[in-house]
Design a protein around this motif. Structure first.
Motif, PDB file in Angstrom:
ATOM      1  N   GLY A   1       8.316  28.462 -60.980  1.00  0.00           N
ATOM      2  CA  GLY A   1       9.568  28.487 -60.233  1.00  0.00           C
ATOM      3  C   GLY A   1       9.917  27.131 -59.652  1.00  0.00           C
ATOM      4  O   GLY A   1      11.062  26.674 -59.740  1.00  0.00           O
ATOM      5  N   GLY A   2       8.927  26.486 -59.057  1.00  0.00           N
ATOM      6  CA  GLY A   2       9.172  25.184 -58.452  1.00  0.00           C
ATOM      7  C   GLY A   2       9.632  24.158 -59.468  1.00  0.00           C
ATOM      8  O   GLY A   2      10.604  23.432 -59.241  1.00  0.00           O
TER       9      GLY A   2
ATOM     10  N   GLY B   1      15.833  21.843 -63.141  1.00  0.00           N
ATOM     11  CA  GLY B   1      17.093  22.505 -63.440  1.00  0.00           C
ATOM     12  C   GLY B   1      17.093  23.276 -64.736  1.00  0.00           C
ATOM     13  O   GLY B   1      17.991  23.128 -65.568  1.00  0.00           O
ATOM     14  N   THR B   2      16.095  24.114 -64.916  1.00  0.00           N
ATOM     15  CA  THR B   2      16.036  24.910 -66.130  1.00  0.00           C
ATOM     16  C   THR B   2      15.411  26.267 -65.788  1.00  0.00           C
ATOM     17  O   THR B   2      15.083  26.538 -64.635  1.00  0.00           O
TER      18      THR B   2
ATOM     19  N   ALA C   1      -0.719  26.511 -62.024  1.00  0.00           N
ATOM     20  CA  ALA C   1      -1.418  25.464 -62.747  1.00  0.00           C
ATOM     21  C   ALA C   1      -1.699  24.313 -61.797  1.00  0.00           C
ATOM     22  O   ALA C   1      -1.110  24.199 -60.721  1.00  0.00           O
ATOM     23  N   ARG C   2      -2.612  23.451 -62.220  1.00  0.00           N
ATOM     24  CA  ARG C   2      -3.031  22.352 -61.366  1.00  0.00           C
ATOM     25  C   ARG C   2      -2.954  21.047 -62.157  1.00  0.00           C
ATOM     26  O   ARG C   2      -3.363  21.004 -63.320  1.00  0.00           O
TER      27      ARG C   2
ATOM     28  N   ARG D   1       7.098  27.055 -68.899  1.00  0.00           N
ATOM     29  CA  ARG D   1       5.861  27.634 -69.412  1.00  0.00           C
ATOM     30  C   ARG D   1       5.409  26.941 -70.679  1.00  0.00           C
ATOM     31  O   ARG D   1       4.232  26.623 -70.853  1.00  0.00           O
ATOM     32  N   GLU D   2       6.371  26.721 -71.549  1.00  0.00           N
ATOM     33  CA  GLU D   2       6.055  26.117 -72.839  1.00  0.00           C
ATOM     34  C   GLU D   2       5.488  24.701 -72.649  1.00  0.00           C
ATOM     35  O   GLU D   2       4.462  24.343 -73.231  1.00  0.00           O
ATOM     36  N   ALA D   3       6.160  23.928 -71.819  1.00  0.00           N
ATOM     37  CA  ALA D   3       5.695  22.562 -71.572  1.00  0.00           C
ATOM     38  C   ALA D   3       4.328  22.566 -70.910  1.00  0.00           C
ATOM     39  O   ALA D   3       3.439  21.787 -71.280  1.00  0.00           O
TER      40      ALA D   3
END
Lengths: 236, 236
Positions: free
Chosen positions: B36-37, B43-44, B70-71, B50-52
């Motif tokens: 979300g962040g 802006g997407t 994720a970290r 997720r993919e990236a």
DNA sequence: AAGTGGTCTAGACCACCTT
DNA sequence: AGGTGGTCTAGACCACTTA
């Protein structure tokens, strides 16, 4: 106490079924698959399909064409040999580093896991053997302190796991593997880097040869304790 | 003369910006990032994020926690050394196989690429040097006929590319690299497997040492002779 | 020019962690 | 129990390949 969906997400379900369909030959090698087609086949939306496809691509099971879908990779002898050779190369690196970092406590824990390996071998449960074997490798390579190399070799595991579940192990293979593990542990205890690397890479090479032989035979033997199946193996 | 548009998808844009933000230190090592962040930040919608994230995870830049985001992984000396060591191990495998499969036509083409490497070196254009260097390796490893090993080493390239673009090369590094390439080509022409493997792994090791030295210096020098530094950001 | 098929958006769902 | 945040659905968009 509702645990209906454990760690089972839709992506993983699709991934597992896809992998299963590839191994079972239900999806022919070289076949083009589309997100839409698979979504209908598995009764889900495009997103989990994409995710599963991407993960299998990372394992080399499917190859993606930029704008034209994906293609099923043939799980043939060459592919399996390539994956094993990659594993062998990385394992050499990992073991060399293990010798430098390993402690006596590590060795004790690894011996405990190896004892577990030998116990499940006597049971003859293939799934248990694979799991114990995997724990042995995972515990060992963690010592190397190279997360990138470790995860690179880990990435090849699901493929080999699936293939072993299908084709089983050759006669005497479990005993040979356990013998190799024991010798490797001894080399680690001596901090003999060259020997540890040599033994680990030999082990990997032997595993490759065994799996390739099983694939040539087309055996579906579970390799389970009941030795009464030994006669009918179409050896070549 | 048209088509400004795609090959640039939203996922790749997010991936590149994310990688850039990691290297610039704008996203601190160890920081937790959420879908979300990042979606709001770039802006997407969640999906490209997720993919990236998944792709960068495959390159070791971020580590995923099952249900907890994720970290960001620290791009420090240890991480870079690990990646290079992994490369070195796989390169050994690939070169050994190259010697077995290489033809004279292959050698001619590789020499042409090497000539290109040397030409762009004289220009001093870092981007061009990286591209030519990459083509050299790609062309060479294709000969090995081990797509899995090849893609495993390819997976580490975007990281090294980004780091080199930021930190540049040490003095005399380009000439050393070209000298090593020439010697490697000669070993391949002789079909000397041990020598080719040795030279290739040495090259990789020297590249590692050079990059680590540049990172220690915190230099942003383009490496094109003007070794001016000191105004550089020590670290973000 | 129409079709195919990958990519993306917005919102809902639900598992896990915190109070 | 509430909050946070990853996961999934359904449909629209649009690039690239066909006739």
């Amino acid at each position: 106490m509702r645990k209906p969906s454990n760690r089972q997400t839709s992506s993983t379900r699709v991934r597992d079924r896809l992998r299963s369909d590839i191994f079972s030959g239900h999806l022919a090698p070289g076949a083009r698959v589309t997100v839409g087609g698979l979504a209908k086949r598995y009764g889900t939306s495009p997103m989990p399909i994409r995710e599963a496809l991407q993960e299998l691509q990372g394992q080399g099971l499917v190859t993606g064409i930029p704008r034209r879908g994906a293609r099923i990779r043939a799980v043939d002898a060459e592919f399996v040999a390539n994956v094993y050779d990659l594993r062998t190369a990385i394992i050499g690196l990992l073991l060399a580093r293990c010798v430098r970092y390993i402690t006596n406590v590590d060795i004790e824990e690894i011996e405990a896991i190896q004892a577990e390996c030998e116990r499940v071998t006597r049971n003859g449960d293939v799934a248990g053997i694979l799991q114990a074997h995997h724990r042995f490798h995972d515990r060992l390579y963690r010592i190397a302190h190279n997360a990138e190399a470790h995860s690179a070799v880990e990435r090849t595991w699901p493929l080999l796991h699936a293939l072993r579940s299908r084709f089983g192990f050759g006669p005497g293979r479990h005993d040979e593997s356990n013998r190799n593990h024991r010798r490797l542990i001894e080399a680690l205890r001596q901090r003999d880097e060259a020997l540890a690397v040599q033994l680990g890479q030999d082990s990997s090479e032997r595993a490759k040869q065994d799996l390739l032989a099983m694939m040539r035979g087309g055996a579906i033997s579970a390799g389970a304790g009941s030795a009464r199946r030994g006669a009918g193996r179409p050896r070549d």
